[in-house]
Write a protein that holds these residues in place. Structure first.
Motif, PDB file in Angstrom:
ATOM      1  N   SER A 121       0.755  -1.230  -0.177  1.00 34.25           N
ATOM      2  CA  SER A 121       0.013  -0.016  -0.136  1.00 34.25           C
ATOM      3  C   SER A 121       0.825   1.005  -0.229  1.00 34.25           C
ATOM      4  CB  SER A 121      -1.001  -0.144   1.336  1.00 34.25           C
ATOM      5  OG  SER A 121      -0.183   0.081   2.354  1.00 34.25           O
ATOM      6  N   GLU A 122       1.955   1.115   0.840  1.00 34.46           N
ATOM      7  CA  GLU A 122       2.744   2.458   0.640  1.00 34.46           C
ATOM      8  C   GLU A 122       3.608   2.492  -0.722  1.00 34.46           C
ATOM      9  OE1 GLU A 122       4.487   2.410   5.404  1.00 34.46           O
ATOM     10  OE2 GLU A 122       5.629   1.037   3.964  1.00 34.46           O
ATOM     11  N   LEU A 123       3.668   1.541  -1.356  1.00 38.33           N
ATOM     12  CA  LEU A 123       4.416   1.652  -2.631  1.00 38.33           C
ATOM     13  C   LEU A 123       3.478   2.257  -3.921  1.00 38.33           C
ATOM     14  CD1 LEU A 123       6.769  -1.522  -2.716  1.00 38.33           C
ATOM     15  CD2 LEU A 123       7.352   0.701  -2.668  1.00 38.33           C
ATOM     16  N   ILE A 124       2.046   1.692  -3.501  1.00 36.56           N
ATOM     17  CA  ILE A 124       1.000   2.313  -4.355  1.00 36.56           C
ATOM     18  C   ILE A 124       0.750   3.515  -3.993  1.00 36.56           C
ATOM     19  CG2 ILE A 124      -1.511   2.090  -4.878  1.00 36.56           C
ATOM     20  CD1 ILE A 124      -1.289  -1.010  -4.171  1.00 36.56           C
ATOM     21  N   ASP A 125       0.769   4.209  -2.814  1.00 32.83           N
ATOM     22  CA  ASP A 125       0.492   5.579  -2.524  1.00 32.83           C
ATOM     23  C   ASP A 125       1.832   6.275  -3.228  1.00 32.83           C
ATOM     24  OD1 ASP A 125      -1.806   5.302  -1.365  1.00 32.83           O
ATOM     25  OD2 ASP A 125      -0.826   5.182   0.616  1.00 32.83           O
ATOM     26  N   ALA A 126       3.086   5.731  -3.134  1.00 39.76           N
ATOM     27  CA  ALA A 126       4.309   6.571  -3.579  1.00 39.76           C
ATOM     28  C   ALA A 126       4.219   6.519  -4.927  1.00 39.76           C
ATOM     29  CB  ALA A 126       5.420   5.597  -3.180  1.00 39.76           C
ATOM     30  N   LEU A 127       3.670   5.712  -5.814  1.00 41.53           N
ATOM     31  CA  LEU A 127       3.632   5.763  -7.160  1.00 41.53           C
ATOM     32  C   LEU A 127       2.475   6.461  -7.861  1.00 41.53           C
ATOM     33  CD1 LEU A 127       5.920   3.679  -6.803  1.00 41.53           C
ATOM     34  CD2 LEU A 127       4.722   2.303  -8.779  1.00 41.53           C
ATOM     35  N   TRP A 128       1.197   6.363  -7.174  1.00 46.28           N
ATOM     36  CA  TRP A 128       0.025   6.985  -7.705  1.00 46.28           C
ATOM     37  C   TRP A 128      -0.631   7.996  -6.854  1.00 46.28           C
ATOM     38  CZ3 TRP A 128       0.858   1.609  -8.659  1.00 46.28           C
ATOM     39  CH2 TRP A 128       1.383   1.117  -9.899  1.00 46.28           C
ATOM     40  N   GLY A 129      -0.345   7.878  -5.583  1.00 44.01           N
ATOM     41  CA  GLY A 129      -1.154   8.703  -4.686  1.00 44.01           C
ATOM     42  C   GLY A 129      -2.580   8.427  -4.446  1.00 44.01           C
ATOM     43  N   GLU A 130      -3.417   9.340  -4.447  1.00 44.52           N
ATOM     44  CA  GLU A 130      -4.674   9.113  -4.122  1.00 44.52           C
ATOM     45  C   GLU A 130      -5.725   8.607  -4.989  1.00 44.52           C
ATOM     46  OE1 GLU A 130      -6.393  12.867  -2.798  1.00 44.52           O
ATOM     47  OE2 GLU A 130      -5.154  12.996  -0.900  1.00 44.52           O
TER      48      GLU A 130
ATOM     49  N   GLY B 155       5.189  10.334  -9.928  1.00 46.98           N
ATOM     50  CA  GLY B 155       4.485  10.101  -8.427  1.00 46.98           C
ATOM     51  C   GLY B 155       4.950  10.983  -7.419  1.00 46.98           C
ATOM     52  N   PRO B 156       3.971  11.122  -6.398  1.00 47.11           N
ATOM     53  CA  PRO B 156       4.149  11.975  -5.405  1.00 47.11           C
ATOM     54  C   PRO B 156       5.266  11.683  -4.331  1.00 47.11           C
ATOM     55  CG  PRO B 156       2.155  10.535  -4.971  1.00 47.11           C
ATOM     56  CD  PRO B 156       2.670  10.397  -6.339  1.00 47.11           C
ATOM     57  N   TYR B 157       5.641  10.757  -4.313  1.00 45.14           N
ATOM     58  CA  TYR B 157       6.642  10.253  -3.399  1.00 45.14           C
ATOM     59  C   TYR B 157       7.925  10.791  -3.925  1.00 45.14           C
ATOM     60  CZ  TYR B 157      10.436   7.731  -0.479  1.00 45.14           C
ATOM     61  OH  TYR B 157      11.333   7.570   0.042  1.00 45.14           O
ATOM     62  N   ALA B 158       8.189  10.455  -5.174  1.00 43.83           N
ATOM     63  CA  ALA B 158       9.283  11.090  -5.941  1.00 43.83           C
ATOM     64  C   ALA B 158       9.296  12.483  -5.964  1.00 43.83           C
ATOM     65  CB  ALA B 158       9.275  10.432  -7.306  1.00 43.83           C
ATOM     66  N   GLU B 159       8.380  13.174  -6.099  1.00 43.71           N
ATOM     67  CA  GLU B 159       8.298  14.759  -6.220  1.00 43.71           C
ATOM     68  C   GLU B 159       8.777  15.284  -4.947  1.00 43.71           C
ATOM     69  OE1 GLU B 159       8.178  18.380  -7.309  1.00 43.71           O
ATOM     70  OE2 GLU B 159       8.050  16.546  -8.574  1.00 43.71           O
ATOM     71  N   ALA B 160       8.090  14.653  -3.796  1.00 42.21           N
ATOM     72  CA  ALA B 160       8.480  15.082  -2.386  1.00 42.21           C
ATOM     73  C   ALA B 160      10.046  14.814  -2.236  1.00 42.21           C
ATOM     74  CB  ALA B 160       7.773  14.260  -1.280  1.00 42.21           C
ATOM     75  N   GLN B 161      10.620  13.672  -2.572  1.00 46.35           N
ATOM     76  CA  GLN B 161      11.997  13.392  -2.284  1.00 46.35           C
ATOM     77  C   GLN B 161      12.756  14.485  -3.255  1.00 46.35           C
ATOM     78  OE1 GLN B 161      13.390  11.279  -0.267  1.00 46.35           O
ATOM     79  NE2 GLN B 161      11.189  11.469   0.680  1.00 46.35           N
ATOM     80  N   ARG B 162      12.218  14.864  -4.460  1.00 41.66           N
ATOM     81  CA  ARG B 162      13.145  15.682  -5.282  1.00 41.66           C
ATOM     82  C   ARG B 162      13.290  16.877  -4.657  1.00 41.66           C
ATOM     83  NH1 ARG B 162      11.246  13.339 -10.113  1.00 41.66           N
ATOM     84  NH2 ARG B 162       9.180  14.096  -9.745  1.00 41.66           N
ATOM     85  N   VAL B 163      12.039  17.421  -4.192  1.00 43.52           N
ATOM     86  CA  VAL B 163      12.395  18.873  -3.436  1.00 43.52           C
ATOM     87  C   VAL B 163      13.378  18.540  -2.070  1.00 43.52           C
ATOM     88  CG1 VAL B 163      11.010  20.303  -1.848  1.00 43.52           C
ATOM     89  CG2 VAL B 163      10.010  19.536  -4.076  1.00 43.52           C
ATOM     90  N   ARG B 164      13.144  17.516  -1.447  1.00 46.63           N
ATOM     91  CA  ARG B 164      13.992  17.357  -0.128  1.00 46.63           C
ATOM     92  C   ARG B 164      15.458  17.324  -0.466  1.00 46.63           C
ATOM     93  NH1 ARG B 164      16.537  13.353   2.401  1.00 46.63           N
ATOM     94  NH2 ARG B 164      15.919  11.538   0.869  1.00 46.63           N
TER      95      ARG B 164
END
Length: 982
Positions: A61-70, A158-167
């Motif tokens: 589920s964490e990976l699904i959220d990371a790749l596609w979000g909501e 994906g939203p996870y990659a975007e957040a990590q890019r900013v970080r």
């Protein structure tokens, strides 16, 4: 890029293949050097999410959220399993593990992920900085930042990659700010301005970068620009965010307005171990048999020890030549080294010779020894002295100024700051040196003299003939230098007794009847040593003393003596053994100044026939001319100028490698220019003028402009005195060139006019072509386009009449610039292309003159809108200029790249290139060129929103143009006007 991240290779001999991963850029994987297929963007997103968890398990589920979000697709779980299955096939067994319905990346070796490498290096930098080792900290941060290969997680959705890019981008910027902060702590202000200008353009709301830029500008002497950065920042923050600058930025502005002295120096000036030497240790070796002078040692040591609590401690030792001033000063300086942990500087000011060292030249050497880059060293004496004092501020450095001419020569070289000290030796008593502790050094006492003699000769021989030994030291006038030479001669001859030596010294005709007391004693000692030389040694001693340079290379000495190099080396080393010659460095030799004077007197007295003296200097001139001509030919293939040089009889060195040829030219610069000047006064003005033409790279480089100008003026004056229009025309042609390069256009045009007239009168094809070519460039710079075109057409005709194709190419390229200034862009491009085509017929892509042609072509292509072609030729030219040590052309090409960036609508890059140009051109090229760079920098800054700073640049440029009466002033006024109105 080669597609491989900059991560250290972990595989050792016999080990299995190593997996490596990159996330600080595109998400990639390698097995050793072989790239692995990481699949679709979503599959790379899965791999990135697992790698960034550093071995921790991620649920489905964490990976699904990371790749596609909501809004995941209906088959999201199946897709995750498919991506994982595909990755398992690519990666090593066991790397991608399944656990509790999730996945994890396990079993990676140390350093397998580029992110962990960067984190380890950043931690290393933190530890080094905490320990006070800024050099190691900067190095570690530089390596950490180099791990990045573009935007982190580039192209990964994906939203996870975007957040990590900013970080990760924020972390990168923090590391960059930290490294820049340490750059400023290490005094690298000028170098940091260019990078900070580009960064503030890319990140306009990042206040820490603005703060660093303000500090870098202020420490570079650009206070108005620093304040303008604050004004730009305040306006931008108000417009974009409705806030004021943060307190730290406001406080920095106030400190700049107050000219807070604490801002002028780095907060942690510790030197960087891996950088250019900033903790110099230049003291000559102390003699192992130092004798006596105990009261002077105590007195001077106490003065030096008081430096910590005083503005500056200055001791000046005075005495006759050979009395031991240098020996005492060096001995005391070595004893005091612990009190001056930031270094010791030393220079022989050659005050007793005919050409004392110029203070600005000495300051240049000192600044380099203290870690200042060549590009940061200004031209004028006043600016160098000011920078020297600034560099020394906060440091504890001892400066030993040996053999000074007078107080005027010394004053610019004094540190002037608390904790530093200067120790000076001179033949004159410096009563006009304010605040100096004066010490008059007399000859040794009889006891000290005998002790020194005994240490050199040996206790046994002296004890057996004590009275004879006292007679020897008395005959030497108790001068340390005389005693040392006499004792050394005796020590090297085991068959002599002390009485034999005393008998030789008893003849007063050989000692005390020619000059003043001090000089008499010194000359008597030299006479003793000279009289014991073999005939070949004596001839070498006499003839080598004729050359004016500060030292002489083995090859040049061989030319003077007209001997093979091996035989010459044997002779010179034997003279070193007699203390009549010094070994300055491997393959280089020098005389003590008094010994040189004595050697010349011997040459005038003993060299028969007298014409041999002239022949020796002619051979030296031939050597320099032939060798420099060879370097010229390598840099300028096909030039016919060499065919018009005076014939030489003695060979020179031959180089097959361009780098070695340039290394020789620049390392021999002082000796070569001294030879040209000396030869002109000796009636060899034609070859002297040719030598200047062959060594024109020294004048063009900017680093030797002053010495080159002095030599050319001396040759011109000597030629005029004897009515040699040919030589005078060539010397004035060189003066035209160097004046123009230094921005002295009025003087340059006057010299060029005279040079052309003289060349025409003498029928010299070189001056007839080169002088109008130079005058055309000057007229172009001064906005006299009609005159420029007429001069250059005349030059083109003269070059073609001489069959000088490269010369014609130069005239065509210069004509191209005139056409460009007149709005004839198409013909400007065509003319520059003609010039480049001529150069390319005879030379390789690395030739200096081809680079000049590409420079002109780049200007024309820029104006024609063919920016990609322009960039290619300008970058090619820049590479050659940098390798050829042509600082002036290096800086001007950076300036042209800034103009090209503006045409390409990349103002941040333009500002960076313009800042780099200012750094390279600092102190060379003259105010006119600097003002042109400032004008372009202002345009770039305006385009990226730095309005106030742009205005400051234009105001500085306008002041220069107005002072020079340059037509560019009107253009700058038009740029300033809308700013003023707004």
């Amino acid at each position: 890029m080669d597609g491989v991240p900059r991560v250290p290779e972990q595989r050792g001999p016999g080990e299995s293949a190593t997996l490596r991963f990159g996330v600080l850029g595109p998400v990639r994987a390698w097995r050793d050097e072989e790239p692995l297929a990481t699949g679709s963007p979503q599959q790379r997103a899965l791999l990135a999410a697992l790698l960034l968890r550093e071995g921790r398990t991620a649920t489905a589920s964490e990976l699904i959220d990371a790749l596609w979000g909501e809004e995941p697709p209906s088959q999201a779980l199946a897709a995750v399993r498919t991506y994982a299955s595909r990755l398992r096939k690519v990666l090593d067994p066991g790397v991608l593990a399944s656990e509790s319905g999730g996945y994890a990346v396990r079993g990676l070796r140390e350093g397998a992920l580029d992110l962990t490498v960067a984190q380890d290096l950043a931690a290393e930098a933190d530890k080094a900085r905490a320990a006070g080792d800024l050099g190691r900290a900067r190095s570690a941060l530089g390596r950490a930042l180099a791990v990045w290969d573009g935007e982190a997680l580039a192209g990964v959705p994906g939203p996870y990659a975007e957040a990590q890019r900013v970080r990760l981008e924020e972390w990168r910027l923090q590391l960059l700010e930290l490294r820049l902060d340490m750059d400023l702590e290490q005094g690298c202000h000028a170098e940091a301005v260019s990078e900070l200008t580009a960064l503030t353009a890319a990140h306009p709301l990042r206040e820490r970068l603005r703060e660093l830029l303000m500090l870098a500008l202020y420490r570079s002497g650009r206070q108005a620009e620093a304040l303008a950065v604050y004004a730009d920042t305040r306006r931008l923050l108000a417009d974009e965010l409705g806030v004021d600058p943060r307190p730290e930025l406001r406080e920095l502005q106030q400190r700049i307005l107050r000219a807070d002295p604490a801002l002028a120096e780095p907060s942690a000036p510790a030197p960087e171990p891996a950088a250019a030497p900033v903790r110099p240790a230049q003291l000559p070796a102390t003699v192992p048999d130092f004798t006596g002078r105990s009261s002077f040692v105590v007195e001077l040591s106490e003065v030096l020890a008081s430096a910590e609590g005083r503005v500056m401690a200055v001791s000046a030792l005075a005495g006759i030549g050979g009395v031991g001033k240098t020996t005492l000063a060096v001995h005391v300086a070595h004893q005091a080294r612990a009190s001056f942990p930031d270094g010791q500087l030393y220079v022989d000011l050659q005050g007793a010779g005919s050409r004392a060292a110029e203070p600005e030249t000495v300051l240049g050497s000192f600044l380099r020894a203290l870690g200042t880059a060549d590009s940061a060293i200004p031209d004028s004496l006043e600016e160098r002295a000011a920078l020297y004092r600034s560099v020394l501020d906060g440091r504890r450095v001892l400066v030993l100024l040996d053999n000074a001419r007078d107080a005027a020569q010394v004053r610019p070289l004094l540190p002037g700051t608390e904790g530093c000290a200067a120790l000076i030796t001179s033949r004159v008593r410096m009563v006009d040196l304010a605040g100096a502790h004066l010490v008059d050094l007399d000859v040794m006492s009889p006891e000290e003299a005998l002790s020194l003699f005994t240490k050199i000769v040996g206790e046994e021989r002296v004890a057996a003939e004590r009275e004879a030994a006292l007679d020897v030291v008395a005959a030497c006038g108790f001068l340390p230098l005389a005693i040392r030479i006499a004792a050394s001669r005796l020590a090297s001859r085991r068959t002599w007794t002390v009485s034999v030596l005393a008998a030789k010294l008893a003849d007063e005709r050989r000692r005390l009847d020619e000059l003043q007391a001090g000089d008499l004693a010194v000359k008597a000692t030299f006479e003793l040593g000279y009289g014991q030389l073999e005939p070949a040694q004596a001839r070498a001693f006499r003839l080598l003393g004729l050359a004016d340079g500060p030292d002489i290379s083995l090859a040049a000495a061989a030319a003077v003596l007209d001997l093979p190099v091996d035989d010459t080396e044997d002779l010179l080393e034997s003279l070193v053994d007699t203390s009549l010659l010094e070994s300055a460095a491997p393959g280089r030799y020098r005389f003590h100044d008094l010994v040189r004077l004595y050697a010349r007197a011997c040459a005038e007295r003993d060299e028969h026939p007298p014409s041999e003296r002239d022949a020796a200097m002619s051979r030296l001139l031939d050597f320099y001319l032939r060798t420099a001509a060879g370097v010229y030919a390598i840099e300028r293939p096909g030039e016919r100028v060499l065919e018009h040089f005076a014939a030489t009889q003695h060979p020179g060195l031959v180089f097959s490698d361009r780098d070695r040829a340039l290394e020789w030219l620049f390392s021999e610069s002082n000796c070569l220019l001294a030879c040209a000047q000396q030869a002109a006064s000796a009636g060899m003005q034609r070859k002297a003028a040719d030598l200047l033409m062959a060594a024109v790279d020294l004048g063009e480089s900017g680093a030797y402009s002053l010495q080159f100008t002095q030599a050319a003026a001396a040759v011109s004056d000597a030629a005029r005195t004897v009515g040699d229009a040919w030589a005078e025309g060539r010397a004035r042609t060189m003066l035209t060139h160097v004046h123009s390069l230094c921005g002295r256009f009025t003087e340059a045009d006057e010299e060029g006019k005279r040079a052309h007239s003289l060349g025409t009168t003498a029928g010299d094809p070189v001056a007839r072509a080169q002088a109008p070519n130079q005058r055309g460039i000057i007229a172009l710079y001064e906005g006299r386009h009609g005159d420029a075109e007429a001069h250059l057409e005349h030059a083109l005709e003269a070059f073609r009449a001489d069959g000088n194709q490269p010369g014609a190419a130069a005239a065509l390229c210069n004509l191209s610039r005139v056409h460009l200034a007149g709005g004839r862009t198409d013909s400007a491009v065509a003319l520059a292309q003609q010039g480049v085509e001529i150069y390319e017929q005879d030379v390789t892509g690395q030739a200096l003159r081809l680079a000049n042609g590409k420079y002109a072509l780049g200007l024309a292509l820029t104006t024609a809108g063919r920016t990609a072609e322009a960039r290619a030729v300008l970058l090619a030219a820049l590479d050659v200029f940098r390798k050829s040590r042509q600082l002036l052309w290096h800086g001007m090409t950076l300036f042209r790249l800034a103009e090209l960036d503006l045409a390409d609508r990349t103002p941040a890059s333009a500002a960076s290139h313009a800042e780099q140009a200012l750094a390279v051109l600092r102190g060379i090229g003259g105010d006119w060129r600097r003002a042109n760079v400032l004008t372009v920098l202002g345009r770039a800054l305006m385009a990226i929103g730095h309005t106030d700073r742009a205005q400051v640049c234009w105001q500085d440029a306008l002041a220069v143009f107005d002072a020079l009466g340059s037509p560019e002033a009107d253009e700058v006024r038009s740029l300033l006007h809308p700013v003023a109105v707004a």
